[in-house]
Design an enzyme around this catalytic site. Sequence first.
Site, short mmCIF file in Angstrom:
data_model
loop_
_atom_site.label_atom_id
_atom_site.label_comp_id
_atom_site.label_asym_id
_atom_site.label_seq_id
_atom_site.Cartn_x
_atom_site.Cartn_y
_atom_site.Cartn_z
N LYS A 180 0.85 -1.21 0.00
CA LYS A 180 0.00 0.00 0.00
C LYS A 180 0.88 1.25 0.00
CE LYS A 180 -3.81 -2.45 2.25
NZ LYS A 180 -4.58 -2.74 3.45
N GLN B 214 -4.90 -1.59 9.63
CA GLN B 214 -4.69 -2.91 9.04
C GLN B 214 -5.23 -3.98 10.00
OE1 GLN B 214 -3.62 -3.39 5.89
NE2 GLN B 214 -3.90 -5.57 6.10
N ASP C 55 -11.30 2.69 3.99
CA ASP C 55 -11.51 1.24 3.94
C ASP C 55 -13.00 0.89 3.93
OD1 ASP C 55 -9.61 -0.74 3.66
OD2 ASP C 55 -8.92 -0.65 5.74
N1 GUN Z 1 -6.92 -7.08 6.35
C1 GUN Z 1 -7.23 -7.89 5.31
N2 GUN Z 1 -7.78 -7.16 4.32
C2 GUN Z 1 -7.80 -5.89 4.73
C3 GUN Z 1 -8.26 -4.67 4.13
O1 GUN Z 1 -8.76 -4.62 3.02
N3 GUN Z 1 -8.11 -3.57 4.89
C4 GUN Z 1 -7.57 -3.60 6.13
N4 GUN Z 1 -7.49 -2.47 6.79
N5 GUN Z 1 -7.15 -4.70 6.71
C5 GUN Z 1 -7.27 -5.83 6.00
#
Ligand code: GUN
Length: 279
Positions: free
Chosen positions: A51, A95, A118
């Site tokens: 990211k 995350q 998100d």
């Molecule tokens: N953990 C697994 N997939 C994701 C996601 O799309 N966003 C976040 N913040 N954590 C995750």
Amino acid sequence: MQLLDGKALSDTIKIELKKESQTLNEKGITPGLAVILVGDDAASQTYVKMKEKACDITGIYSIIHKMPSTISQEKILEIIHMINQNPNIDGVLVQLPLPKHIDTTKIIEAIDPKKDVDGFHPFNVGRLVSGLDGYVPCTPLGVMRLLKAYHIDPKGLNACVVGASNIVGKPMMNLLLNAFATVDICHIYTKNLKEHTQKADLVIVGVGKVNLITEDMIKEGAIVIDIGINKTDEGKIVGDVDFERVAPKCSYITPVPGGVGPMTIAMLLENTIHAAQNR
Ligand code: GUN
């Protein structure tokens, strides 16, 4: 059979987003994303690095708040409040998963819904369920964008979503329903999974189980979207679908890697750019 090339599409989207980012720069705005990473889960660290790199090439300023797994819930909440108030940060992402002693709901609810890139905050979840504008979780949003790029309209299709998580399955179900598909959603307590997948025109699976979807579970000509990311004992990255045997039966199928994964990241960048445009 045609591959749904998420890598190529995400590259095109990133070029567009970079231009939008430059337009924002001309107005004196640099889009900003704050990421909270708690603990040392290897997969989470990899995702966050990806990211961060994607932000870099798109002209998004990103800051990673790395915290030990022993950190208190209060401290994380404090940092989120600080980010909420920072005018240079447009998006905040925590995350997941978080360590067991942390109440994930409390953390997500602390995020300003206007910075919830998100799309996990109940405010944005509610808007999605109601068919209103708002931030939509990046993975299911990426799936919709991939379908659209290949002119696949979910309207009237029998869709089967396998996996009912808050991050993937449930928002996927709502997006498909909003696009007028007939949606079946299956999960760990579904009695006969094959019965559901077999009659679907569109099968979307995001469970995290190698070879969960086998050839006999898919009807001829179906569209198959594989959201799973699994590492085999040999260190190979594979999805939830037995690709070799399932692919010949499909009209379209996503590869893993190079399917939904890159689209997830592209949608995070897009949500962040939109947040900056709404600053
Ligand atoms: N953990 C697994 N997939 C994701 C996601 O799309 N966003 C976040 N913040 N954590 C995750």
